[in-house]
Design a protein around this motif. Structure first.
Motif, PDB file in Angstrom:
ATOM      1  N   VAL A  79      61.558 100.049 -16.254  1.00  0.00           N
ATOM      2  CA  VAL A  79      61.441  98.619 -16.555  1.00  0.00           C
ATOM      3  C   VAL A  79      60.677  97.926 -15.430  1.00  0.00           C
ATOM      4  N   PRO A  80      59.579  97.240 -15.765  1.00  0.00           N
ATOM      5  CA  PRO A  80      58.820  96.524 -14.728  1.00  0.00           C
ATOM      6  C   PRO A  80      59.637  95.401 -14.106  1.00  0.00           C
ATOM      7  N   LYS A  81      59.283  95.035 -12.900  1.00  0.00           N
ATOM      8  CA  LYS A  81      59.962  93.937 -12.208  1.00  0.00           C
ATOM      9  C   LYS A  81      59.384  92.580 -12.628  1.00  0.00           C
ATOM     10  N   GLU A  82      58.075  92.523 -12.905  1.00  0.00           N
ATOM     11  CA  GLU A  82      57.429  91.268 -13.274  1.00  0.00           C
ATOM     12  C   GLU A  82      57.943  90.796 -14.634  1.00  0.00           C
ATOM     13  N   TRP A  83      58.179  89.485 -14.733  1.00  0.00           N
ATOM     14  CA  TRP A  83      58.824  88.904 -15.912  1.00  0.00           C
ATOM     15  C   TRP A  83      58.097  89.216 -17.217  1.00  0.00           C
ATOM     16  N   GLY A  84      56.806  88.939 -17.296  1.00  0.00           N
ATOM     17  CA  GLY A  84      56.066  89.139 -18.541  1.00  0.00           C
ATOM     18  C   GLY A  84      56.075  90.587 -18.990  1.00  0.00           C
ATOM     19  N   ALA A  85      55.783  91.497 -18.057  1.00  0.00           N
ATOM     20  CA  ALA A  85      55.784  92.926 -18.382  1.00  0.00           C
ATOM     21  C   ALA A  85      57.186  93.401 -18.754  1.00  0.00           C
ATOM     22  N   LYS A  86      58.200  92.823 -18.106  1.00  0.00           N
ATOM     23  CA  LYS A  86      59.589  93.186 -18.403  1.00  0.00           C
ATOM     24  C   LYS A  86      59.948  92.789 -19.843  1.00  0.00           C
ATOM     25  N   GLY A 116      59.331 115.995 -26.681  1.00  0.00           N
ATOM     26  CA  GLY A 116      57.898 115.989 -26.377  1.00  0.00           C
ATOM     27  C   GLY A 116      57.237 114.683 -26.769  1.00  0.00           C
ATOM     28  N   GLU A 117      57.522 114.224 -27.960  1.00  0.00           N
ATOM     29  CA  GLU A 117      56.962 112.953 -28.459  1.00  0.00           C
ATOM     30  C   GLU A 117      57.420 111.777 -27.586  1.00  0.00           C
ATOM     31  N   LEU A 118      58.686 111.752 -27.248  1.00  0.00           N
ATOM     32  CA  LEU A 118      59.223 110.670 -26.420  1.00  0.00           C
ATOM     33  C   LEU A 118      58.616 110.692 -25.019  1.00  0.00           C
ATOM     34  N   ALA A 119      58.511 111.885 -24.442  1.00  0.00           N
ATOM     35  CA  ALA A 119      57.924 112.010 -23.099  1.00  0.00           C
ATOM     36  C   ALA A 119      56.469 111.558 -23.110  1.00  0.00           C
ATOM     37  N   GLU A 120      55.712 111.972 -24.106  1.00  0.00           N
ATOM     38  CA  GLU A 120      54.299 111.564 -24.193  1.00  0.00           C
ATOM     39  C   GLU A 120      54.174 110.045 -24.260  1.00  0.00           C
ATOM     40  N   ARG A 121      55.068 109.417 -25.002  1.00  0.00           N
ATOM     41  CA  ARG A 121      55.040 107.955 -25.123  1.00  0.00           C
ATOM     42  C   ARG A 121      55.297 107.293 -23.765  1.00  0.00           C
ATOM     43  N   VAL A 122      56.288 107.798 -23.032  1.00  0.00           N
ATOM     44  CA  VAL A 122      56.595 107.243 -21.704  1.00  0.00           C
ATOM     45  C   VAL A 122      55.435 107.493 -20.745  1.00  0.00           C
ATOM     46  N   TRP A 123      54.881 108.696 -20.759  1.00  0.00           N
ATOM     47  CA  TRP A 123      53.772 109.019 -19.852  1.00  0.00           C
ATOM     48  C   TRP A 123      52.550 108.150 -20.145  1.00  0.00           C
ATOM     49  N   LYS A 124      52.285 107.929 -21.423  1.00  0.00           N
ATOM     50  CA  LYS A 124      51.151 107.074 -21.800  1.00  0.00           C
ATOM     51  C   LYS A 124      51.371 105.642 -21.288  1.00  0.00           C
ATOM     52  N   TYR A 125      52.578 105.144 -21.457  1.00  0.00           N
ATOM     53  CA  TYR A 125      52.920 103.801 -20.965  1.00  0.00           C
ATOM     54  C   TYR A 125      52.759 103.727 -19.455  1.00  0.00           C
ATOM     55  N   MET A 126      53.275 104.732 -18.741  1.00  0.00           N
ATOM     56  CA  MET A 126      53.204 104.727 -17.279  1.00  0.00           C
ATOM     57  C   MET A 126      51.753 104.833 -16.796  1.00  0.00           C
ATOM     58  N   ALA A 127      50.953 105.642 -17.457  1.00  0.00           N
ATOM     59  CA  ALA A 127      49.543 105.760 -17.071  1.00  0.00           C
ATOM     60  C   ALA A 127      48.823 104.437 -17.307  1.00  0.00           C
ATOM     61  N   ALA A 128      49.097 103.809 -18.446  1.00  0.00           N
ATOM     62  CA  ALA A 128      48.441 102.532 -18.774  1.00  0.00           C
ATOM     63  C   ALA A 128      48.824 101.431 -17.783  1.00  0.00           C
ATOM     64  N   SER A 129      50.028 101.512 -17.225  1.00  0.00           N
ATOM     65  CA  SER A 129      50.466 100.486 -16.271  1.00  0.00           C
ATOM     66  C   SER A 129      50.083 100.841 -14.835  1.00  0.00           C
ATOM     67  N   GLY A 130      49.345 101.944 -14.647  1.00  0.00           N
ATOM     68  CA  GLY A 130      48.989 102.367 -13.297  1.00  0.00           C
ATOM     69  C   GLY A 130      50.193 102.888 -12.525  1.00  0.00           C
ATOM     70  N   SER A 131      51.154 103.447 -13.232  1.00  0.00           N
ATOM     71  CA  SER A 131      52.414 103.913 -12.634  1.00  0.00           C
ATOM     72  C   SER A 131      53.076 102.795 -11.832  1.00  0.00           C
ATOM     73  N   ARG A 132      53.011 101.587 -12.392  1.00  0.00           N
ATOM     74  CA  ARG A 132      53.529 100.381 -11.736  1.00  0.00           C
ATOM     75  C   ARG A 132      54.961 100.541 -11.245  1.00  0.00           C
ATOM     76  N   GLU A 133      55.832 101.101 -12.076  1.00  0.00           N
ATOM     77  CA  GLU A 133      57.232 101.235 -11.665  1.00  0.00           C
ATOM     78  C   GLU A 133      57.369 102.222 -10.510  1.00  0.00           C
TER      79      GLU A 133
END
Length: 182
Positions: A79-86, A116-133
């Motif tokens: 979960v991101p810390k920034e309000w909008g992203a959160k 596998g499907e769930l992990a890919e979804r999380v990895w895609k999200y994390m890559a798109a956010s620049g591994s922000r968390e």
């Protein structure tokens, strides 16, 4: 004279309604903030049967027990810390709650089938956010270079220069990797 009193009464009614709207808006906002923080608790996350598997894996990882005593909770990584992203992340997480209610992931077997499907979804999200968390706790600038192996130090230096994200190399750090599809 009666019309003046009517205008004054209308003015007070309007001000009263505005005050009620402001108070209701504040109560709604505080309720929303409280709900967002309440659902960030690890106890909330693992209250779903499907997340218990993830929590058991986390407890065996360096993100749970380590020499520095740092202890990551579910929200620290997901979960991101920034309000909008959160807010956006919380809205997307409703899918997880719906899947649990529908019984899509309510057994270890069903969870493993979807891992596998769930992990890919999380990895895609994390890559798109620049591994922000990840960067909330880790940054290239603050990594203890001398404490890393020569290879790790060079890989982190190259990754920083190339703008690669943490998740590009560190999949499966807190949870086991899904089986590879052939």
């Amino acid at each position: 004279m009666t019309s003046g009193a009517g205008n004054g009464g209308r003015k007070w009614r309007t001000m009263g309604l505005a005050a009620i709207a402001v108070v209701a808006g504040m109560a709604l906002m505080l309720g929303m903030i409280g709900a967002m923080e309440w659902t960030n608790r690890t106890e909330f996350c693992v209250s779903c049967h499907s997340m218990q598997t993830n929590y058991d894996e986390l407890k065996k990882s360096v993100h749970y027990t380590n020499r520095s005593g740092a202890h990551a909770q579910c929200a620290d990584c997901h979960v991101p810390k920034e309000w909008g992203a959160k807010v956006i992340r919380k809205v997307l997480a409703v899918n997880d709650v719906v899947a649990e209610i529908k019984g899509t992931l309510d057994t270890p077997e069903k969870y493993e089938a979807k891992r596998g499907e769930l992990a890919e979804r999380v990895w895609k999200y994390m890559a798109a956010s620049g591994s922000r968390e990840c960067m909330t706790c880790h940054s290239y600038e603050s990594m203890g270079g001398p404490k890393q192996s020569t290879a790790a130090r060079q890989k982190h230096k190259d990754a920083a220069q190339e703008g690669r994200t943490c998740i590009a190399c560190h999949k499966g750090v807190a949870h086991k990797m899904p089986p590879r599809e052939e």
